[in-house]
Write an enzyme that holds these catalytic residues in place. Structure first.
Site, mmCIF file in Angstrom:
data_model
loop_
_atom_site.group_PDB
_atom_site.id
_atom_site.type_symbol
_atom_site.label_atom_id
_atom_site.label_comp_id
_atom_site.label_asym_id
_atom_site.label_seq_id
_atom_site.Cartn_x
_atom_site.Cartn_y
_atom_site.Cartn_z
ATOM 1 N N TYR A 1 0.804 -1.222 0.000
ATOM 2 C CA TYR A 1 0.000 0.000 0.000
ATOM 3 C C TYR A 1 0.843 1.280 0.000
ATOM 4 O O TYR A 1 0.327 2.362 -0.290
ATOM 5 C CB TYR A 1 -0.987 0.004 1.170
ATOM 6 C CG TYR A 1 -2.194 -0.844 0.869
ATOM 7 C CD1 TYR A 1 -3.125 -0.437 -0.089
ATOM 8 C CD2 TYR A 1 -2.390 -2.067 1.494
ATOM 9 C CE1 TYR A 1 -4.227 -1.225 -0.403
ATOM 10 C CE2 TYR A 1 -3.479 -2.874 1.192
ATOM 11 C CZ TYR A 1 -4.405 -2.430 0.246
ATOM 12 O OH TYR A 1 -5.486 -3.221 -0.076
ATOM 13 N N GLU B 1 -4.708 -30.128 10.618
ATOM 14 C CA GLU B 1 -4.824 -29.560 9.275
ATOM 15 C C GLU B 1 -5.902 -28.484 9.184
ATOM 16 O O GLU B 1 -5.652 -27.377 8.704
ATOM 17 C CB GLU B 1 -5.146 -30.670 8.266
ATOM 18 C CG GLU B 1 -5.374 -30.134 6.851
ATOM 19 C CD GLU B 1 -5.945 -31.163 5.890
ATOM 20 O OE1 GLU B 1 -6.348 -30.754 4.798
ATOM 21 O OE2 GLU B 1 -5.994 -32.363 6.229
ATOM 22 N N ASP C 1 -6.486 -34.939 7.022
ATOM 23 C CA ASP C 1 -7.430 -35.787 6.293
ATOM 24 C C ASP C 1 -6.678 -36.923 5.610
ATOM 25 O O ASP C 1 -5.513 -36.765 5.213
ATOM 26 C CB ASP C 1 -8.165 -34.975 5.215
ATOM 27 C CG ASP C 1 -9.204 -34.013 5.786
ATOM 28 O OD1 ASP C 1 -9.621 -34.215 6.934
ATOM 29 O OD2 ASP C 1 -9.581 -33.071 5.069
#
Length: 375
Positions: free
Chosen positions: A117, A203, A256
């Site tokens: 910015y 996770e 997973d």
């Protein structure tokens, strides 16, 4: 193990010494780059900058004790100041180098967002700034945190852990209901106090929140849980490494049972190609795969209606993972992944709720931790 008000330990003192040396290195190396540019201009030549290619597996070697690391003879790309296709990047790199020099010199910090910015016309996007900061870190051969450019953390941490931030703020992660955002300045953390028996990398944020809601960090053993909310940011990885270096306790991963989850776990353990130049401070080679294992799906008779068929993309990712250089040192991981290839199914951690709503926290994790059900 002590208290937050105790004097800095030897580990903290060593970090302060290293930090002082790194400040000198960063300033000297930036001065060296600017000197080369000035020398080229004085000779009437167009200045160039040389960057190591951070996206190629051909630049990577594998060390079992460190993970994926950049080879010394890595291929490079040349950023020319007289070439229309690279002149903007040349200017962007110089601008960020000047910002870093001032920050390090003054011992102050800025975020990557601040840099973007400050000159949105020069930088086409926030991603351009992010990428160049990593390129500069690689070019200067110093850890990214030594550039005094901070990234906003996306990770959360909870459990038996207290520490002090660089500005003196005391952080207590022991709340049973609210997690603490991972610090944006891991290098500044000191006076770590914990009685945790292990760290559990989670996770997904949803699973992390479930463990927090069930008061998992105090039920079985005092422990620390941390999530990078999917693919981990550098700060989450640095925090796991910091805990490992300081506490010397086991680090487990709960992901997973799918190729994406396995890859995320591998990033914590072995690192990533893009950040391989900083592997020595980011990887945690001792990470163990606690779950969800493909073999768990068969062993626990997880209902078939919650199992998900592998997609073509999953199969491609799995095949790619099996070819990674680190898999030869992990035969048990290899077996689990081959089992997934054969079964052609994947499952989310949440699938265990199909057995019983509290199966994950009341049965699955306690049994895994008590009886050594990790690979």
């Amino acid at each position: 193990m002590g208290n937050v008000n105790s004097l800095p330990n030897k580990h903290d003192e060593m970090e302060i010494l290293v930090k002082t040396q790194t400040v000198r290195e960063v300033l000297t190396r930036i001065e060296g780059i600017i000197l080369e540019i000035v020398t080229s201009l004085s000779k009437g030549e167009a200045p160039v900058l040389t960057l190591t290619n951070r996206s190629s597996w051909s630049n990577i070697s594998f060390d079992r004790a460190i993970g994926l690391q950049m080879s010394s003879g890595s291929s490079v790309s040349v950023i020319r100041s007289d070439c229309p296709s690279s002149v903007t990047k040349f200017a962007q790199i110089l601008k960020i180098l000047s910002v870093i020099y001032r920050l390090v010199q003054r011992n102050s910090y800025a975020t990557k967002r601040d840099i973007y910015y400050d000159n949105t016309q020069l930088f086409s996007s926030q991603k351009a700034v992010d990428h160049i900061v990593d390129d500069i870190s690689c070019m200067l051969k110093v850890p990214r945190r030594s550039l005094h450019v901070l990234a906003t953390s996306k990770g959360f941490i909870a459990g038996d852990l207290r520490y002090m931030e660089e500005d003196g703020t005391r952080i207590d992660c022991r709340s049973s209901s609210v997690a603490v955002a991972v610090s944006s300045n891991i290098g500044g953390i000191r006076n770590i106090v914990s009685s945790a028996k292990f760290v559990l990398i989670v996770e997904k944020d949803a699973t992390f929140q479930r463990l927090l809601d069930d008061n998992f960090c105090t039920k079985l053993f005092p422990c620390i849980i941390i999530t990078g909310k999917g693919v981990p940011d550098v700060n989450s990885r640095l925090m796991v490494r910091k805990l490992w270096d300081t506490l010397h306790i086991p680090i487990f991963a709960l992901v997973d049972a799918d190729p994406h989850g396995i890859e995320i776990m591998c990033i914590y353990k072995y690192g990533s190609v893009a950040m391989s130049f900083e592997a020595h401070s980011l990887t945690v080679p001792s990470v163990m795969w606690l779950g969800l294992l493909p073999s768990d799906l068969q062993r626990l008779w997880v209902p078939k209606d919650v199992l998900i068929p592998l997609t073509k993309r999953d199969e491609s990712k799995l095949s790619s993972l099996l070819k990674r250089p680190y898999l030869t040192s992990q035969p048990n991981w290899q077996k689990e992944m081959e089992l997934m290839t054969q079964s052609r199914v994947k499952a989310e951690i949440q699938s265990l709720a199909a057995i019983a709503p509290d199966f994950l926290t009341s049965i699955y994790l306690p049994n895994k931790l008590r009886y050594g059900g990790w690979v």
